[in-house]
Write a protein that holds these residues in place. Sequence first.
Motif, PDB file in Angstrom:
ATOM      1  N   LEU A  26       0.841  -1.195   0.000  1.00 15.72           N
ATOM      2  CA  LEU A  26       0.000   0.000   0.000  1.00 15.72           C
ATOM      3  C   LEU A  26       0.875   1.243   0.000  1.00 15.72           C
ATOM      4  O   LEU A  26       1.765   1.382   0.853  1.00 15.72           O
ATOM      5  N   VAL A  27       0.632   2.137  -0.953  1.00 16.37           N
ATOM      6  CA  VAL A  27       1.332   3.418  -1.015  1.00 16.37           C
ATOM      7  C   VAL A  27       0.313   4.517  -0.763  1.00 16.37           C
ATOM      8  O   VAL A  27      -0.692   4.608  -1.480  1.00 16.37           O
ATOM      9  N   VAL A  28       0.557   5.333   0.240  1.00 18.71           N
ATOM     10  CA  VAL A  28      -0.343   6.439   0.574  1.00 18.71           C
ATOM     11  C   VAL A  28       0.289   7.724   0.062  1.00 18.71           C
ATOM     12  O   VAL A  28       1.343   8.141   0.539  1.00 18.71           O
ATOM     13  N   GLY A  29      -0.332   8.336  -0.922  1.00 20.28           N
ATOM     14  CA  GLY A  29       0.221   9.546  -1.537  1.00 20.28           C
ATOM     15  C   GLY A  29       0.446   9.324  -3.017  1.00 20.28           C
ATOM     16  O   GLY A  29       0.530   8.171  -3.485  1.00 20.28           O
ATOM     17  N   GLY A  30       0.563  10.426  -3.756  1.00 19.65           N
ATOM     18  CA  GLY A  30       0.717  10.299  -5.198  1.00 19.65           C
ATOM     19  C   GLY A  30       1.629  11.338  -5.813  1.00 19.65           C
ATOM     20  O   GLY A  30       1.541  11.604  -7.012  1.00 19.65           O
ATOM     21  N   GLY A  31       2.532  11.907  -5.024  1.00 21.22           N
ATOM     22  CA  GLY A  31       3.448  12.924  -5.527  1.00 21.22           C
ATOM     23  C   GLY A  31       4.758  12.347  -6.024  1.00 21.22           C
ATOM     24  O   GLY A  31       4.865  11.158  -6.332  1.00 21.22           O
ATOM     25  N   GLU A  32       5.780  13.196  -6.063  1.00 15.97           N
ATOM     26  CA  GLU A  32       7.075  12.793  -6.609  1.00 15.97           C
ATOM     27  C   GLU A  32       7.727  11.681  -5.802  1.00 15.97           C
ATOM     28  O   GLU A  32       8.256  10.709  -6.365  1.00 15.97           O
ATOM     29  N   VAL A  33       7.693  11.797  -4.471  1.00 15.01           N
ATOM     30  CA  VAL A  33       8.298  10.753  -3.633  1.00 15.01           C
ATOM     31  C   VAL A  33       7.557   9.437  -3.816  1.00 15.01           C
ATOM     32  O   VAL A  33       8.163   8.370  -3.959  1.00 15.01           O
ATOM     33  N   ALA A  34       6.225   9.509  -3.818  1.00 16.79           N
ATOM     34  CA  ALA A  34       5.426   8.300  -4.016  1.00 16.79           C
ATOM     35  C   ALA A  34       5.738   7.660  -5.364  1.00 16.79           C
ATOM     36  O   ALA A  34       5.827   6.429  -5.476  1.00 16.79           O
ATOM     37  N   ALA A  35       5.934   8.480  -6.404  1.00 19.79           N
ATOM     38  CA  ALA A  35       6.239   7.954  -7.733  1.00 19.79           C
ATOM     39  C   ALA A  35       7.522   7.134  -7.717  1.00 19.79           C
ATOM     40  O   ALA A  35       7.606   6.056  -8.332  1.00 19.79           O
ATOM     41  N   VAL A  51      -3.357   4.830  -2.529  1.00 19.72           N
ATOM     42  CA  VAL A  51      -4.489   5.524  -1.917  1.00 19.72           C
ATOM     43  C   VAL A  51      -4.178   7.016  -1.922  1.00 19.72           C
ATOM     44  O   VAL A  51      -3.251   7.469  -1.250  1.00 19.72           O
ATOM     45  N   CYS A  52      -4.942   7.765  -2.711  1.00 19.42           N
ATOM     46  CA  CYS A  52      -4.703   9.208  -2.830  1.00 19.42           C
ATOM     47  C   CYS A  52      -5.831   9.827  -3.650  1.00 19.42           C
ATOM     48  O   CYS A  52      -6.240   9.251  -4.664  1.00 19.42           O
ATOM     49  N   ARG A  75      -9.251   8.441  -2.746  1.00 20.26           N
ATOM     50  CA  ARG A  75      -9.655   9.041  -1.464  1.00 20.26           C
ATOM     51  C   ARG A  75      -8.453   9.056  -0.546  1.00 20.26           C
ATOM     52  O   ARG A  75      -7.364   8.582  -0.923  1.00 20.26           O
ATOM     53  N   VAL A  76      -8.650   9.582   0.661  1.00 19.54           N
ATOM     54  CA  VAL A  76      -7.585   9.561   1.664  1.00 19.54           C
ATOM     55  C   VAL A  76      -7.541   8.182   2.323  1.00 19.54           C
ATOM     56  O   VAL A  76      -8.467   7.377   2.179  1.00 19.54           O
ATOM     57  N   PHE A  77      -6.474   7.943   3.061  1.00 19.26           N
ATOM     58  CA  PHE A  77      -6.312   6.671   3.751  1.00 19.26           C
ATOM     59  C   PHE A  77      -7.390   6.466   4.802  1.00 19.26           C
ATOM     60  O   PHE A  77      -7.788   7.387   5.521  1.00 19.26           O
ATOM     61  N   LEU A  78      -7.867   5.208   4.907  1.00 19.16           N
ATOM     62  CA  LEU A  78      -8.788   4.794   5.950  1.00 19.16           C
ATOM     63  C   LEU A  78      -8.246   3.513   6.592  1.00 19.16           C
ATOM     64  O   LEU A  78      -7.553   2.720   5.926  1.00 19.16           O
ATOM     65  N   PRO A  79      -8.540   3.277   7.857  1.00 20.47           N
ATOM     66  CA  PRO A  79      -8.038   2.073   8.522  1.00 20.47           C
ATOM     67  C   PRO A  79      -8.374   0.783   7.790  1.00 20.47           C
ATOM     68  O   PRO A  79      -7.619  -0.194   7.856  1.00 20.47           O
ATOM     69  N   LEU A  92       3.810   2.227   2.617  1.00 21.03           N
ATOM     70  CA  LEU A  92       4.684   3.361   2.403  1.00 21.03           C
ATOM     71  C   LEU A  92       3.830   4.619   2.362  1.00 21.03           C
ATOM     72  O   LEU A  92       2.819   4.657   1.649  1.00 21.03           O
ATOM     73  N   THR A  93       4.199   5.633   3.123  1.00 25.49           N
ATOM     74  CA  THR A  93       3.460   6.885   3.060  1.00 25.49           C
ATOM     75  C   THR A  93       4.356   7.992   2.541  1.00 25.49           C
ATOM     76  O   THR A  93       5.551   8.049   2.859  1.00 25.49           O
ATOM     77  N   ALA A  94       3.778   8.861   1.718  1.00 23.53           N
ATOM     78  CA  ALA A  94       4.508  10.012   1.171  1.00 23.53           C
ATOM     79  C   ALA A  94       3.508  11.145   1.015  1.00 23.53           C
ATOM     80  O   ALA A  94       3.123  11.511  -0.093  1.00 23.53           O
ATOM     81  N   ILE A  95       3.079  11.689   2.156  1.00 27.49           N
ATOM     82  CA  ILE A  95       2.085  12.764   2.149  1.00 27.49           C
ATOM     83  C   ILE A  95       2.569  13.917   3.018  1.00 27.49           C
ATOM     84  O   ILE A  95       3.365  13.726   3.940  1.00 27.49           O
ATOM     85  N   ASP A  96       2.079  15.104   2.711  1.00 25.26           N
ATOM     86  CA  ASP A  96       2.485  16.304   3.458  1.00 25.26           C
ATOM     87  C   ASP A  96       1.545  16.538   4.643  1.00 25.26           C
ATOM     88  O   ASP A  96       0.935  17.596   4.762  1.00 25.26           O
ATOM     89  N   ASP A  97       1.447  15.545   5.491  1.00 25.08           N
ATOM     90  CA  ASP A  97       0.562  15.631   6.655  1.00 25.08           C
ATOM     91  C   ASP A  97       1.167  14.787   7.776  1.00 25.08           C
ATOM     92  O   ASP A  97       0.878  13.598   7.889  1.00 25.08           O
ATOM     93  N   PRO A  98       2.038  15.384   8.600  1.00 26.87           N
ATOM     94  CA  PRO A  98       2.718  14.629   9.655  1.00 26.87           C
ATOM     95  C   PRO A  98       1.768  13.931  10.620  1.00 26.87           C
ATOM     96  O   PRO A  98       2.038  12.806  11.049  1.00 26.87           O
ATOM     97  N   ILE A  99       0.657  14.571  10.945  1.00 29.28           N
ATOM     98  CA  ILE A  99      -0.287  13.968  11.893  1.00 29.28           C
ATOM     99  C   ILE A  99      -0.918  12.720  11.289  1.00 29.28           C
ATOM    100  O   ILE A  99      -0.993  11.660  11.929  1.00 29.28           O
ATOM    101  N   ALA A 100      -1.361  12.834  10.031  1.00 30.79           N
ATOM    102  CA  ALA A 100      -1.959  11.675   9.359  1.00 30.79           C
ATOM    103  C   ALA A 100      -0.925  10.565   9.171  1.00 30.79           C
ATOM    104  O   ALA A 100      -1.233   9.377   9.345  1.00 30.79           O
TER     105      ALA A 100
END
Length: 261
Positions: A26-35, A51-52, A75-79, A92-100
């Motif tokens: 599972l990859v969370v995010g869809g930007g350059e790092v995720a790519a 998931v993005c 959509r965004v990640f869900l449990p 793997l997560t690559a999103i600009d949301d430290p809390i998430a």
Amino acid sequence: MPDEFPQVQGGGSLIVAWQIKNKNVLVVGGGEVAAGRILSLLNADARVTVVCPSAGLNAEVRYRVSQRQVTHIDRVFLPLDVEPTKNVAMVLTAIDDPIASTRIWKYCKKLKIPANIADVPPECDFYFGSVHRDGPLQIMVSTNGNGPRIAAAIRRRIADMLPQGTGASIAKVGLLRRKLRKKVPGTGTEDIQRRMAWMSRVCDDWEADDLGELDDEDMAELVSHFETSSVPSFEDIRLKSWEKRKAGVVWDWDGSPGFAI
């Protein structure tokens, strides 16, 4: 006595080649790092789900989705994305949301799923290094999360030092090993050790360039020497295989000044 053994150097990580083929990632995010992460996973033949929200996909990830190289959940990640029935082997997560990101990491910890939270080393069960790829050859340089750009620079210097065609030579060695196992298929300890010892001698005695020049006839000739535990030179193998090929040629001469094969 202590001086006879290697000294322990703590603070490192265990660098292994993770066989992720046909496993769900599972990859969370869809930007350059995720790519970049997605490409690494696809190169390892993983089954990738991204998931993005569609608006967050960059051009490369959007292309992977359009080519059905990955599965996209808009959509965004869900449990439920990591519930046991999904058989997720890695997240793997690559999103600009430290809390998430931290929340996802905690879900993974609870379910004992290895996770990598981009740019947050304390929340990573494993790191991505800078990788040089040439066919079956992969060389990874890791700084354990301390300096990714330095790792990339070192990787480039190592790659520049390698002879051209190194990957092709390694691929030929792999093919030679498979031909040897087919000819000598024993699975006992003695059989395995004999094959390993003979292959080691071939790799030690031959130049990488010569290994890369082997064709099927050359390999057949080389493997035929296994029973005598001998390792002839590349020149001898090429000469023998050439003589065999020449002996099998049918010459058809019609009496004219020229001739045809």
